[in-house]
Scaffold this motif. Sequence first.
Motif, short mmCIF file in Angstrom:
data_model
loop_
_atom_site.label_atom_id
_atom_site.label_comp_id
_atom_site.label_asym_id
_atom_site.label_seq_id
_atom_site.Cartn_x
_atom_site.Cartn_y
_atom_site.Cartn_z
N ASN A 129 -14.42 -73.01 -119.94
CA ASN A 129 -14.94 -73.74 -118.78
C ASN A 129 -14.98 -72.89 -117.52
O ASN A 129 -15.14 -73.41 -116.43
N LYS A 130 -14.83 -71.58 -117.65
CA LYS A 130 -14.87 -70.72 -116.48
C LYS A 130 -16.22 -70.78 -115.77
O LYS A 130 -16.32 -70.59 -114.57
N LEU A 131 -17.28 -71.01 -116.55
CA LEU A 131 -18.62 -70.97 -115.98
C LEU A 131 -19.09 -72.34 -115.51
O LEU A 131 -20.17 -72.46 -114.95
N SER A 132 -18.32 -73.37 -115.75
CA SER A 132 -18.72 -74.71 -115.36
C SER A 132 -18.14 -75.06 -114.00
O SER A 132 -17.17 -74.47 -113.55
N THR A 133 -18.76 -76.05 -113.37
CA THR A 133 -18.27 -76.51 -112.07
C THR A 133 -17.03 -77.38 -112.28
O THR A 133 -17.00 -78.25 -113.13
N SER A 134 -15.99 -77.13 -111.52
CA SER A 134 -14.77 -77.94 -111.60
C SER A 134 -14.21 -78.06 -110.20
O SER A 134 -14.59 -77.33 -109.28
N ALA A 135 -13.26 -78.98 -110.04
CA ALA A 135 -12.64 -79.17 -108.73
C ALA A 135 -11.95 -77.90 -108.28
O ALA A 135 -11.98 -77.55 -107.10
N ASP A 136 -11.33 -77.18 -109.21
CA ASP A 136 -10.62 -75.97 -108.83
C ASP A 136 -11.57 -74.87 -108.38
O ASP A 136 -11.32 -74.18 -107.40
N VAL A 137 -12.70 -74.73 -109.10
CA VAL A 137 -13.69 -73.72 -108.70
C VAL A 137 -14.24 -74.05 -107.32
O VAL A 137 -14.38 -73.17 -106.46
N GLU A 138 -14.55 -75.32 -107.08
CA GLU A 138 -15.07 -75.72 -105.78
C GLU A 138 -14.03 -75.54 -104.68
O GLU A 138 -14.34 -75.12 -103.57
N ALA A 139 -12.76 -75.85 -105.01
CA ALA A 139 -11.68 -75.66 -104.03
C ALA A 139 -11.51 -74.18 -103.72
O ALA A 139 -11.35 -73.78 -102.56
N TRP A 140 -11.56 -73.35 -104.75
CA TRP A 140 -11.45 -71.90 -104.58
C TRP A 140 -12.55 -71.39 -103.65
O TRP A 140 -12.29 -70.64 -102.72
N GLU A 141 -13.79 -71.79 -103.93
CA GLU A 141 -14.91 -71.31 -103.12
C GLU A 141 -14.83 -71.81 -101.69
O GLU A 141 -15.15 -71.09 -100.74
N GLN A 142 -14.41 -73.07 -101.50
CA GLN A 142 -14.26 -73.60 -100.15
C GLN A 142 -13.20 -72.84 -99.38
O GLN A 142 -13.36 -72.51 -98.20
N CYS A 143 -12.09 -72.53 -100.04
CA CYS A 143 -11.01 -71.79 -99.38
C CYS A 143 -11.42 -70.35 -99.11
O CYS A 143 -11.03 -69.77 -98.08
N LYS A 278 -17.99 -61.61 -103.25
CA LYS A 278 -16.55 -61.72 -103.44
C LYS A 278 -16.18 -63.01 -104.17
O LYS A 278 -15.23 -63.04 -104.95
N MET A 279 -16.93 -64.08 -103.93
CA MET A 279 -16.69 -65.32 -104.68
C MET A 279 -17.10 -65.15 -106.14
O MET A 279 -16.38 -65.53 -107.06
N TRP A 280 -18.28 -64.55 -106.36
CA TRP A 280 -18.77 -64.32 -107.73
C TRP A 280 -17.82 -63.42 -108.50
O TRP A 280 -17.59 -63.60 -109.70
N ASN A 281 -17.21 -62.46 -107.82
CA ASN A 281 -16.40 -61.45 -108.47
C ASN A 281 -15.11 -62.00 -109.05
O ASN A 281 -14.42 -61.32 -109.80
N LYS A 282 -14.75 -63.25 -108.71
CA LYS A 282 -13.55 -63.84 -109.30
C LYS A 282 -13.69 -63.89 -110.82
O LYS A 282 -12.75 -63.62 -111.56
N TYR A 283 -14.90 -64.24 -111.31
CA TYR A 283 -15.14 -64.29 -112.75
C TYR A 283 -16.03 -63.14 -113.23
O TYR A 283 -15.91 -62.68 -114.35
N GLY A 284 -16.93 -62.67 -112.37
CA GLY A 284 -17.72 -61.50 -112.68
C GLY A 284 -18.69 -61.68 -113.82
O GLY A 284 -18.98 -60.70 -114.53
N ASP A 285 -19.21 -62.88 -114.03
CA ASP A 285 -20.16 -63.10 -115.11
C ASP A 285 -21.57 -62.76 -114.64
O ASP A 285 -22.16 -63.46 -113.83
N LYS A 286 -22.13 -61.69 -115.18
CA LYS A 286 -23.43 -61.20 -114.71
C LYS A 286 -24.58 -62.11 -115.12
O LYS A 286 -25.68 -61.98 -114.58
#
Length: 321
Positions: A129-143, A278-286
Amino acid sequence: MSAFLTGEELENVVYDIIWDAEKTLLIVSPFIKLDDYFKNLFKKHMDDHKLRIILVFGKNEKKVNRSLSNEDFDFFKQFPNVSIVYVPHLHAKYYGNEKKGVITSINLYDYSFKNNIEFGVFSEQKLFNKLSTSADVEAWEQCMDLAYNNEVVYVKRPAYRSKKGLISFGKEYVKSEVLFDSTDKFYGSGKSNLDSEKRLYDFDDELDLDNQYDVRPERVWEEEQSSTFSKNKINKKENKVDPTNNTQDKEPKKGYCIRTREEIDFNPERPMSNKAFKMWNKYGDKNYQEKFCHFSGEPSNGETSFAKPILRKNWKKAMKN
Protein backbone atom coordinates in the motif's frame (compact mmCIF):
# COMPACT_ATOMS: atom_id res chain seq x y z
CA MET A 1 -2.64 -0.89 9.07
CA SER A 2 -4.14 1.84 11.27
CA ALA A 3 -4.88 1.76 14.99
CA PHE A 4 -6.27 4.14 17.60
CA LEU A 5 -3.86 4.39 20.54
CA THR A 6 -3.68 6.01 23.93
CA GLY A 7 -1.67 5.66 27.13
CA GLU A 8 1.40 3.44 27.12
CA GLU A 9 0.71 2.11 23.61
CA LEU A 10 0.84 5.63 22.19
CA GLU A 11 4.01 6.43 24.10
CA ASN A 12 5.77 3.31 22.81
CA VAL A 13 4.79 4.06 19.21
CA VAL A 14 6.41 7.51 19.44
CA TYR A 15 9.51 5.98 21.01
CA ASP A 16 9.70 3.36 18.24
CA ILE A 17 9.31 5.94 15.46
CA ILE A 18 12.31 7.86 16.80
CA TRP A 19 14.40 4.76 17.54
CA ASP A 20 13.68 2.86 14.28
CA ALA A 21 14.14 5.74 11.81
CA GLU A 22 16.69 4.99 9.08
CA LYS A 23 16.19 7.51 6.26
CA THR A 24 13.95 10.33 7.50
CA LEU A 25 12.62 11.30 10.92
CA LEU A 26 9.90 13.97 10.76
CA ILE A 27 8.68 15.49 14.02
CA VAL A 28 5.98 18.16 14.18
CA SER A 29 5.35 19.41 17.71
CA PRO A 30 4.63 22.95 18.96
CA PHE A 31 6.49 22.22 22.20
CA ILE A 32 9.71 20.22 22.45
CA LYS A 33 11.25 19.47 25.82
CA LEU A 34 13.57 16.49 26.22
CA ASP A 35 14.27 14.50 29.34
CA ASP A 36 17.19 12.05 29.56
CA TYR A 37 15.13 9.19 28.11
CA PHE A 38 14.25 11.15 24.95
CA LYS A 39 17.86 12.24 24.55
CA ASN A 40 19.03 8.63 24.77
CA LEU A 41 16.56 7.65 22.02
CA PHE A 42 17.92 10.38 19.75
CA LYS A 43 21.55 9.64 20.61
CA LYS A 44 21.29 6.41 18.65
CA HIS A 45 21.37 8.63 15.55
CA MET A 46 24.04 11.06 16.74
CA ASP A 47 26.61 9.85 14.17
CA ASP A 48 24.21 8.76 11.43
CA HIS A 49 24.72 11.19 8.54
CA LYS A 50 22.31 9.18 6.36
CA LEU A 51 19.32 9.92 8.59
CA ARG A 52 17.62 13.23 7.79
CA ILE A 53 16.00 14.73 10.91
CA ILE A 54 13.35 17.42 10.35
CA LEU A 55 11.97 19.21 13.40
CA VAL A 56 8.99 21.56 13.11
CA PHE A 57 8.05 23.51 16.24
CA GLY A 58 5.94 26.61 16.98
CA LYS A 59 3.95 28.86 19.32
CA ASN A 60 5.27 31.55 21.70
CA GLU A 61 6.23 34.18 19.12
CA LYS A 62 7.37 36.57 21.86
CA LYS A 63 9.39 33.99 23.77
CA VAL A 64 10.30 31.11 21.52
CA ASN A 65 12.49 29.38 24.09
CA ARG A 66 9.28 28.30 25.85
CA SER A 67 8.57 26.09 22.82
CA LEU A 68 12.12 24.85 22.29
CA SER A 69 14.74 25.66 24.90
CA ASN A 70 18.22 26.80 24.01
CA GLU A 71 19.59 23.69 25.71
CA ASP A 72 17.49 21.32 23.60
CA PHE A 73 18.26 23.33 20.49
CA ASP A 74 21.99 22.91 21.14
CA PHE A 75 21.40 19.19 21.59
CA PHE A 76 19.89 18.87 18.11
CA LYS A 77 22.70 20.95 16.59
CA GLN A 78 25.05 18.04 17.28
CA PHE A 79 23.39 15.80 14.68
CA PRO A 80 25.05 15.60 11.24
CA ASN A 81 21.89 15.97 9.10
CA VAL A 82 19.23 18.13 10.72
CA SER A 83 16.72 20.84 9.77
CA ILE A 84 14.76 22.94 12.27
CA VAL A 85 11.74 24.99 11.17
CA TYR A 86 9.54 27.44 13.08
CA VAL A 87 5.76 27.73 12.46
CA PRO A 88 4.20 30.46 14.66
CA HIS A 89 0.62 29.14 14.78
CA LEU A 90 1.41 25.45 14.89
CA HIS A 91 -0.90 23.30 17.00
CA ALA A 92 -0.75 19.95 15.14
CA LYS A 93 1.44 17.05 16.23
CA TYR A 94 2.86 14.30 14.03
CA TYR A 95 5.72 11.80 14.31
CA GLY A 96 6.84 9.77 11.32
CA ASN A 97 9.68 7.94 9.64
CA GLU A 98 9.95 6.18 6.29
CA LYS A 99 7.90 3.21 7.55
CA LYS A 100 5.32 4.46 10.04
CA GLY A 101 3.70 7.53 11.53
CA VAL A 102 1.24 8.73 14.14
CA ILE A 103 -1.18 11.68 14.07
CA THR A 104 -1.61 12.60 17.70
CA SER A 105 -2.39 15.15 20.38
CA ILE A 106 0.87 14.64 22.28
CA ASN A 107 3.79 17.09 22.24
CA LEU A 108 7.40 15.94 22.30
CA TYR A 109 7.43 17.05 25.90
CA ASP A 110 8.28 14.85 28.87
CA TYR A 111 5.43 16.35 30.93
CA SER A 112 2.86 15.36 28.28
CA PHE A 113 4.06 11.77 28.32
CA LYS A 114 3.97 11.58 32.12
CA ASN A 115 0.81 13.48 33.02
CA ASN A 116 -1.61 14.07 30.14
CA ILE A 117 -4.35 11.93 28.59
CA GLU A 118 -3.43 11.82 24.90
CA PHE A 119 -4.80 10.10 21.77
CA GLY A 120 -3.24 9.12 18.46
CA VAL A 121 -3.91 7.25 15.20
CA PHE A 122 -0.99 5.07 14.15
CA SER A 123 -0.33 3.90 10.56
CA GLU A 124 2.30 1.55 9.24
CA GLN A 125 3.17 1.44 5.55
CA LYS A 126 3.37 -2.01 3.97
CA LEU A 127 4.87 -2.83 0.57
CA PHE A 128 1.46 -3.37 -1.02
CA ASN A 129 0.00 0.00 0.00
CA LYS A 130 2.97 2.34 -0.33
CA LEU A 131 1.61 3.66 -3.61
CA SER A 132 -1.96 4.15 -2.43
CA THR A 133 -3.42 7.17 -0.73
CA SER A 134 -3.71 6.80 3.05
CA ALA A 135 -4.14 9.06 6.04
CA ASP A 136 -0.48 8.63 6.93
CA VAL A 137 0.74 9.53 3.43
CA GLU A 138 -1.49 12.62 3.41
CA ALA A 139 -0.34 13.56 6.92
CA TRP A 140 3.29 13.11 5.88
CA GLU A 141 2.85 15.33 2.82
CA GLN A 142 0.96 17.99 4.79
CA CYS A 143 3.71 18.08 7.42
CA MET A 144 6.38 18.24 4.72
CA ASP A 145 4.48 21.22 3.29
CA LEU A 146 4.73 22.88 6.69
CA ALA A 147 8.44 22.12 6.87
CA TYR A 148 9.23 23.44 3.39
CA ASN A 149 7.03 26.55 3.45
CA ASN A 150 7.89 28.08 6.80
CA GLU A 151 10.77 29.84 8.46
CA VAL A 152 14.04 27.95 8.53
CA VAL A 153 15.98 28.35 11.76
CA TYR A 154 18.81 25.87 11.37
CA VAL A 155 20.16 23.65 8.58
CA LYS A 156 23.09 21.24 8.78
CA ARG A 157 24.00 18.93 5.90
CA PRO A 158 26.42 16.03 5.31
CA ALA A 159 29.24 16.52 2.80
CA TYR A 160 30.59 13.69 0.63
CA ARG A 161 33.55 12.99 -1.62
CA SER A 162 33.91 10.28 -4.26
CA LYS A 163 35.84 7.22 -3.14
CA LYS A 164 39.24 6.98 -4.80
CA GLY A 165 40.99 3.77 -5.79
CA LEU A 166 41.14 1.15 -8.53
CA ILE A 167 38.13 -0.78 -7.27
CA SER A 168 36.45 1.86 -5.13
CA PHE A 169 33.21 3.50 -6.18
CA GLY A 170 30.40 5.48 -4.64
CA LYS A 171 30.89 8.25 -2.11
CA GLU A 172 32.21 8.60 1.40
CA TYR A 173 31.10 10.87 4.19
CA VAL A 174 33.67 13.54 5.12
CA LYS A 175 31.97 16.02 7.45
CA SER A 176 28.81 18.03 8.06
CA GLU A 177 28.47 21.76 7.45
CA VAL A 178 26.05 24.27 8.94
CA LEU A 179 24.38 26.02 5.99
CA PHE A 180 22.07 28.30 7.95
CA ASP A 181 21.70 29.36 11.57
CA SER A 182 19.37 32.12 12.78
CA THR A 183 19.23 31.05 16.42
CA ASP A 184 20.58 34.41 17.59
CA LYS A 185 17.31 35.98 16.49
CA PHE A 186 15.36 33.49 18.60
CA TYR A 187 17.54 33.14 21.63
CA GLY A 188 19.50 36.37 21.60
CA SER A 189 16.50 38.67 21.98
CA GLY A 190 13.94 35.99 22.80
CA LYS A 191 11.72 37.26 19.97
CA SER A 192 11.02 36.16 16.40
CA ASN A 193 9.99 39.54 15.06
CA LEU A 194 11.75 39.13 11.71
CA ASP A 195 10.57 36.50 9.25
CA SER A 196 13.39 34.69 7.49
CA GLU A 197 13.09 34.45 3.72
CA LYS A 198 14.92 31.12 3.74
CA ARG A 199 12.97 27.92 3.19
CA LEU A 200 14.12 24.30 3.22
CA TYR A 201 13.95 23.97 -0.54
CA ASP A 202 16.70 26.62 -0.74
CA PHE A 203 19.17 24.04 0.56
CA ASP A 204 20.54 20.86 -1.00
CA ASP A 205 20.03 17.56 0.81
CA GLU A 206 23.77 16.92 0.76
CA LEU A 207 27.01 18.62 -0.29
CA ASP A 208 29.40 17.43 -3.00
CA LEU A 209 32.98 18.25 -2.05
CA ASP A 210 34.33 17.03 -5.40
CA ASN A 211 32.80 20.01 -7.21
CA GLN A 212 33.46 22.59 -4.53
CA TYR A 213 36.96 23.47 -5.69
CA ASP A 214 36.97 22.38 -9.34
CA VAL A 215 37.83 25.88 -10.55
CA ARG A 216 40.50 27.95 -8.88
CA PRO A 217 39.08 31.33 -7.80
CA GLU A 218 40.45 34.44 -9.49
CA ARG A 219 41.63 37.39 -7.45
CA VAL A 220 39.59 40.53 -8.15
CA TRP A 221 40.82 43.76 -6.60
CA GLU A 222 38.38 46.15 -5.02
CA GLU A 223 38.57 48.74 -7.79
CA GLU A 224 37.90 46.04 -10.42
CA GLN A 225 34.86 44.85 -8.52
CA SER A 226 33.52 48.41 -8.41
CA SER A 227 34.10 48.88 -12.14
CA THR A 228 32.43 45.59 -13.03
CA PHE A 229 29.44 46.41 -10.84
CA SER A 230 28.96 49.82 -12.49
CA LYS A 231 29.27 48.33 -15.98
CA ASN A 232 26.72 45.58 -15.26
CA LYS A 233 24.35 48.13 -13.75
CA ILE A 234 24.46 50.28 -16.89
CA ASN A 235 23.97 47.27 -19.17
CA LYS A 236 21.00 46.12 -17.10
CA LYS A 237 19.44 49.57 -17.17
CA GLU A 238 19.77 49.75 -20.95
CA ASN A 239 18.58 46.15 -21.29
CA LYS A 240 21.65 45.28 -23.36
CA VAL A 241 23.75 42.13 -23.31
CA ASP A 242 27.46 42.67 -22.88
CA PRO A 243 29.15 40.53 -25.61
CA THR A 244 32.36 40.48 -23.56
CA ASN A 245 30.62 38.93 -20.56
CA ASN A 246 30.94 35.19 -21.16
CA THR A 247 29.19 34.32 -17.92
CA GLN A 248 25.77 35.36 -19.23
CA ASP A 249 23.67 32.25 -19.90
CA LYS A 250 20.72 31.75 -22.14
CA GLU A 251 17.29 31.90 -20.54
CA PRO A 252 16.34 28.38 -19.37
CA LYS A 253 13.34 26.84 -21.08
CA LYS A 254 10.13 26.69 -19.06
CA GLY A 255 8.64 23.42 -17.83
CA TYR A 256 6.07 22.36 -15.29
CA CYS A 257 6.18 20.27 -12.14
CA ILE A 258 4.35 17.03 -12.90
CA ARG A 259 2.78 16.99 -9.43
CA THR A 260 1.88 20.66 -8.72
CA ARG A 261 2.03 22.34 -12.18
CA GLU A 262 4.43 24.92 -10.72
CA GLU A 263 6.64 26.55 -13.37
CA ILE A 264 10.20 25.19 -13.24
CA ASP A 265 13.13 24.79 -15.63
CA PHE A 266 12.47 22.23 -18.35
CA ASN A 267 14.46 19.12 -17.43
CA PRO A 268 12.93 15.67 -18.07
CA GLU A 269 15.46 14.16 -15.66
CA ARG A 270 14.17 16.38 -12.82
CA PRO A 271 10.52 17.11 -13.70
CA MET A 272 9.48 18.22 -10.22
CA SER A 273 9.89 21.28 -8.06
CA ASN A 274 12.30 20.87 -5.16
CA LYS A 275 9.43 20.60 -2.69
CA ALA A 276 7.52 18.00 -4.71
CA PHE A 277 10.68 16.01 -5.37
CA LYS A 278 11.48 15.74 -1.67
CA MET A 279 7.96 14.43 -1.00
CA TRP A 280 8.18 11.97 -3.90
CA ASN A 281 11.61 10.82 -2.75
CA LYS A 282 10.16 9.28 0.42
CA TYR A 283 9.14 6.27 -1.69
CA GLY A 284 11.02 7.02 -4.90
CA ASP A 285 8.66 5.14 -7.23
CA LYS A 286 9.50 6.33 -10.74
CA ASN A 287 6.26 4.93 -12.15
CA TYR A 288 3.92 6.59 -9.64
CA GLN A 289 1.11 8.29 -11.59
CA GLU A 290 1.39 12.09 -11.59
CA LYS A 291 -1.02 14.88 -12.57
CA PHE A 292 0.58 17.07 -15.27
CA CYS A 293 2.77 17.05 -18.37
CA HIS A 294 6.25 18.45 -17.76
CA PHE A 295 6.36 20.01 -21.25
CA SER A 296 2.88 21.55 -21.61
CA GLY A 297 1.55 21.70 -18.07
CA GLU A 298 -1.76 20.19 -19.17
CA PRO A 299 -3.50 17.55 -17.00
CA SER A 300 -2.12 14.09 -17.74
CA ASN A 301 -4.79 12.03 -15.97
CA GLY A 302 -2.14 9.76 -14.52
CA GLU A 303 -0.31 9.17 -17.82
CA THR A 304 2.86 10.90 -16.63
CA SER A 305 5.34 9.78 -14.01
CA PHE A 306 8.88 10.58 -12.89
CA ALA A 307 10.12 8.02 -15.45
CA LYS A 308 7.84 9.38 -18.22
CA PRO A 309 7.18 13.06 -17.40
CA ILE A 310 5.99 14.10 -20.88
CA LEU A 311 2.75 13.05 -22.54
CA ARG A 312 3.39 10.88 -25.59
CA LYS A 313 1.62 13.34 -27.91
CA ASN A 314 4.00 16.12 -26.80
CA TRP A 315 7.24 14.12 -26.96
CA LYS A 316 8.34 15.23 -30.46
CA LYS A 317 7.64 18.89 -29.70
CA ALA A 318 9.54 18.64 -26.43
CA MET A 319 12.59 17.13 -28.13
CA LYS A 320 12.61 19.88 -30.76
CA ASN A 321 12.65 22.50 -28.03
